[in-house]
Motif scaffolding. Structure first.
Motif, PDB file in Angstrom:
ATOM      1  N   LYS A  57      27.337  33.695  51.132  1.00  0.00           N
ATOM      2  CA  LYS A  57      26.204  34.331  50.227  1.00  0.00           C
ATOM      3  C   LYS A  57      27.066  34.672  48.726  1.00  0.00           C
ATOM      4  CE  LYS A  57      23.030  36.192  53.421  1.00  0.00           C
ATOM      5  NZ  LYS A  57      21.945  35.898  53.539  1.00  0.00           N
ATOM      6  N   GLU A  58      26.502  34.707  47.623  1.00  0.00           N
ATOM      7  CA  GLU A  58      26.702  35.370  46.068  1.00  0.00           C
ATOM      8  C   GLU A  58      27.127  37.126  46.319  1.00  0.00           C
ATOM      9  OE1 GLU A  58      26.655  33.618  42.204  1.00  0.00           O
ATOM     10  OE2 GLU A  58      25.082  33.919  42.393  1.00  0.00           O
ATOM     11  N   ILE A  59      27.911  37.454  45.916  1.00  0.00           N
ATOM     12  CA  ILE A  59      28.451  39.230  46.708  1.00  0.00           C
ATOM     13  C   ILE A  59      28.503  39.570  44.650  1.00  0.00           C
ATOM     14  CG2 ILE A  59      29.930  40.673  46.635  1.00  0.00           C
ATOM     15  CD1 ILE A  59      30.652  38.584  48.736  1.00  0.00           C
ATOM     16  N   VAL A  60      27.012  40.437  44.901  1.00  0.00           N
ATOM     17  CA  VAL A  60      27.401  41.069  43.201  1.00  0.00           C
ATOM     18  C   VAL A  60      27.885  42.462  43.281  1.00  0.00           C
ATOM     19  CG1 VAL A  60      26.055  42.311  41.200  1.00  0.00           C
ATOM     20  CG2 VAL A  60      25.515  40.026  42.723  1.00  0.00           C
ATOM     21  N   VAL A  61      28.891  43.205  42.918  1.00  0.00           N
ATOM     22  CA  VAL A  61      29.301  44.092  42.964  1.00  0.00           C
ATOM     23  C   VAL A  61      29.381  45.173  41.577  1.00  0.00           C
ATOM     24  CG1 VAL A  61      31.772  44.641  43.271  1.00  0.00           C
ATOM     25  CG2 VAL A  61      31.223  42.523  43.916  1.00  0.00           C
ATOM     26  N   TYR A  62      29.150  46.679  42.208  1.00  0.00           N
ATOM     27  CA  TYR A  62      29.205  47.229  40.688  1.00  0.00           C
ATOM     28  C   TYR A  62      30.398  48.936  41.519  1.00  0.00           C
ATOM     29  CZ  TYR A  62      25.905  49.961  43.877  1.00  0.00           C
ATOM     30  OH  TYR A  62      24.770  50.798  44.594  1.00  0.00           O
ATOM     31  N   CYS A  63      30.245  49.425  40.438  1.00  0.00           N
ATOM     32  CA  CYS A  63      30.917  50.608  40.862  1.00  0.00           C
ATOM     33  C   CYS A  63      30.924  51.603  39.468  1.00  0.00           C
ATOM     34  CB  CYS A  63      32.582  49.894  40.780  1.00  0.00           C
ATOM     35  SG  CYS A  63      33.387  50.130  38.827  1.00  0.00           S
ATOM     36  N   GLU A  64      30.891  52.607  39.460  1.00  0.00           N
ATOM     37  CA  GLU A  64      30.759  53.696  38.666  1.00  0.00           C
ATOM     38  C   GLU A  64      30.323  53.447  37.196  1.00  0.00           C
ATOM     39  OE1 GLU A  64      29.359  57.174  38.236  1.00  0.00           O
ATOM     40  OE2 GLU A  64      29.831  56.663  40.063  1.00  0.00           O
ATOM     41  N   ARG A  65      31.575  52.496  36.558  1.00  0.00           N
ATOM     42  CA  ARG A  65      31.454  52.290  35.491  1.00  0.00           C
ATOM     43  C   ARG A  65      32.106  50.569  34.870  1.00  0.00           C
ATOM     44  NH1 ARG A  65      33.744  57.275  34.601  1.00  0.00           N
ATOM     45  NH2 ARG A  65      32.207  58.814  33.616  1.00  0.00           N
ATOM     46  N   GLY A  66      32.462  49.797  35.685  1.00  0.00           N
ATOM     47  CA  GLY A  66      32.453  48.440  35.808  1.00  0.00           C
ATOM     48  C   GLY A  66      34.393  47.995  35.420  1.00  0.00           C
ATOM     49  N   ALA A  67      35.039  48.590  35.868  1.00  0.00           N
ATOM     50  CA  ALA A  67      36.738  48.516  36.221  1.00  0.00           C
ATOM     51  C   ALA A  67      37.178  48.332  37.219  1.00  0.00           C
ATOM     52  CB  ALA A  67      37.582  49.616  35.783  1.00  0.00           C
ATOM     53  N   THR A  68      36.438  49.111  37.827  1.00  0.00           N
ATOM     54  CA  THR A  68      36.564  48.477  39.801  1.00  0.00           C
ATOM     55  C   THR A  68      35.300  47.430  40.581  1.00  0.00           C
ATOM     56  OG1 THR A  68      37.223  51.206  40.021  1.00  0.00           O
ATOM     57  CG2 THR A  68      36.887  49.588  42.497  1.00  0.00           C
ATOM     58  N   SER A  69      34.827  47.423  40.080  1.00  0.00           N
ATOM     59  CA  SER A  69      34.368  46.197  40.340  1.00  0.00           C
ATOM     60  C   SER A  69      35.313  44.704  40.221  1.00  0.00           C
ATOM     61  CB  SER A  69      33.258  46.547  40.033  1.00  0.00           C
ATOM     62  OG  SER A  69      32.758  46.463  38.791  1.00  0.00           O
ATOM     63  N   MET A  70      35.113  44.807  38.942  1.00  0.00           N
ATOM     64  CA  MET A  70      35.980  43.573  38.175  1.00  0.00           C
ATOM     65  C   MET A  70      37.158  43.305  39.269  1.00  0.00           C
ATOM     66  SD  MET A  70      35.094  44.487  34.275  1.00  0.00           S
ATOM     67  CE  MET A  70      36.569  42.125  33.624  1.00  0.00           C
ATOM     68  N   ALA A  71      37.882  44.471  39.427  1.00  0.00           N
ATOM     69  CA  ALA A  71      38.921  44.468  40.390  1.00  0.00           C
ATOM     70  C   ALA A  71      38.870  44.124  42.228  1.00  0.00           C
ATOM     71  CB  ALA A  71      39.873  45.710  39.918  1.00  0.00           C
ATOM     72  N   ALA A  72      37.793  44.834  42.234  1.00  0.00           N
ATOM     73  CA  ALA A  72      37.107  43.704  43.960  1.00  0.00           C
ATOM     74  C   ALA A  72      36.613  42.360  43.012  1.00  0.00           C
ATOM     75  CB  ALA A  72      36.251  44.928  43.804  1.00  0.00           C
ATOM     76  N   GLU A  75      39.333  39.942  44.030  1.00  0.00           N
ATOM     77  CA  GLU A  75      40.524  39.755  44.734  1.00  0.00           C
ATOM     78  C   GLU A  75      39.676  38.955  45.531  1.00  0.00           C
ATOM     79  OE1 GLU A  75      43.124  39.539  47.693  1.00  0.00           O
ATOM     80  OE2 GLU A  75      43.319  40.632  45.851  1.00  0.00           O
ATOM     81  N   MET A  76      38.015  38.980  45.012  1.00  0.00           N
ATOM     82  CA  MET A  76      37.396  38.704  46.356  1.00  0.00           C
ATOM     83  C   MET A  76      36.889  37.058  46.038  1.00  0.00           C
ATOM     84  SD  MET A  76      33.948  40.973  46.446  1.00  0.00           S
ATOM     85  CE  MET A  76      34.161  41.994  47.131  1.00  0.00           C
ATOM     86  N   ILE A  77      37.152  36.603  44.721  1.00  0.00           N
ATOM     87  CA  ILE A  77      37.163  35.126  44.192  1.00  0.00           C
ATOM     88  C   ILE A  77      38.892  34.755  44.734  1.00  0.00           C
ATOM     89  CG2 ILE A  77      37.932  33.929  42.317  1.00  0.00           C
ATOM     90  CD1 ILE A  77      35.811  35.664  40.587  1.00  0.00           C
ATOM     91  N   ARG A  78      39.607  35.559  44.603  1.00  0.00           N
ATOM     92  CA  ARG A  78      41.117  35.220  45.191  1.00  0.00           C
ATOM     93  C   ARG A  78      41.077  34.496  46.453  1.00  0.00           C
ATOM     94  NH1 ARG A  78      45.826  36.067  47.513  1.00  0.00           N
ATOM     95  NH2 ARG A  78      44.596  38.505  48.188  1.00  0.00           N
ATOM     96  N   GLN A  79      40.432  35.508  47.944  1.00  0.00           N
ATOM     97  CA  GLN A  79      39.557  35.203  48.722  1.00  0.00           C
ATOM     98  C   GLN A  79      38.834  34.234  48.871  1.00  0.00           C
ATOM     99  OE1 GLN A  79      39.828  39.125  51.405  1.00  0.00           O
ATOM    100  NE2 GLN A  79      40.571  39.886  49.856  1.00  0.00           N
ATOM    101  N   GLY A  80      38.479  33.863  48.334  1.00  0.00           N
ATOM    102  CA  GLY A  80      37.112  32.556  47.667  1.00  0.00           C
ATOM    103  C   GLY A  80      35.790  32.943  48.152  1.00  0.00           C
ATOM    104  N   TYR A  81      35.505  33.949  47.826  1.00  0.00           N
ATOM    105  CA  TYR A  81      34.173  34.308  47.208  1.00  0.00           C
ATOM    106  C   TYR A  81      33.257  33.877  46.483  1.00  0.00           C
ATOM    107  CZ  TYR A  81      34.718  37.110  51.984  1.00  0.00           C
ATOM    108  OH  TYR A  81      35.114  37.936  53.263  1.00  0.00           O
ATOM    109  N   ARG A  82      31.704  34.139  45.947  1.00  0.00           N
ATOM    110  CA  ARG A  82      31.354  33.934  45.222  1.00  0.00           C
ATOM    111  C   ARG A  82      31.038  35.373  44.825  1.00  0.00           C
ATOM    112  NH1 ARG A  82      27.437  29.563  47.738  1.00  0.00           N
ATOM    113  NH2 ARG A  82      26.694  31.436  47.529  1.00  0.00           N
ATOM    114  N   ALA A  83      31.788  36.067  43.398  1.00  0.00           N
ATOM    115  CA  ALA A  83      31.445  37.223  43.286  1.00  0.00           C
ATOM    116  C   ALA A  83      30.987  37.650  41.876  1.00  0.00           C
ATOM    117  CB  ALA A  83      32.221  38.211  44.355  1.00  0.00           C
ATOM    118  N   LEU A  84      30.378  38.507  41.950  1.00  0.00           N
ATOM    119  CA  LEU A  84      30.088  38.559  40.416  1.00  0.00           C
ATOM    120  C   LEU A  84      30.636  40.171  39.479  1.00  0.00           C
ATOM    121  CD1 LEU A  84      26.842  37.930  38.673  1.00  0.00           C
ATOM    122  CD2 LEU A  84      27.826  36.854  40.291  1.00  0.00           C
ATOM    123  N   SER A  85      30.695  41.067  39.057  1.00  0.00           N
ATOM    124  CA  SER A  85      30.689  42.231  38.640  1.00  0.00           C
ATOM    125  C   SER A  85      29.442  42.896  37.502  1.00  0.00           C
ATOM    126  CB  SER A  85      31.904  42.795  38.020  1.00  0.00           C
ATOM    127  OG  SER A  85      32.218  43.739  37.549  1.00  0.00           O
TER     128      SER A  85
END
Length: 102
Positions: A57-72, A75-85
């Motif tokens: 599945k595609e994963i949508v990630v969020y945090c408080e202001r955006g920086a942590t979700s971008m880092a996450a 890492e998820m993309i590096r591990q082969g997941y389909r993700a966006l922030s």
């Protein structure tokens, strides 16, 4: 260098409606999640590095202001997941799916 796919907070509800089954992941602490979160989001604090993420599945990630979700997401993309922030995080999200604790 990995380009981080982004979705704006204004477009998040439309995006989720267009792609049913997308996973929404809140990478903030459990305490922050309990105070407010986006409906249907799963809380996997970034410090825990991982959790049970669905590879199909595609994963949508969020945090408080955006920086942590971008880092996450990086890492998820590096591990082969389909993700966006979500740009600007939950701070910028004004959609109808915002939930506050009682």
């Amino acid at each position: 260098v990995v380009d981080i796919p982004l979705v704006s907070p204004r477009k998040l509800d439309q995006y989720v409606a267009r792609y049913p089954g997308v996973w929404i992941v809140d990478v903030r602490s459990g305490e922050e999640y309990r105070r407010s979160h986006i409906r249907y989001a799963v809380n996997i604090p970034y410090e825990l590095e991982g959790g049970d993420l669905p590879g199909e599945k595609e994963i949508v990630v969020y945090c408080e202001r955006g920086a942590t979700s971008m880092a996450a997401v990086r890492e998820m993309i590096r591990q082969g997941y389909r993700a966006l922030s979500v740009t600007g995080g939950i701070t910028e999200y004004k959609g109808r799916n915002l939930v506050f604790s009682e």
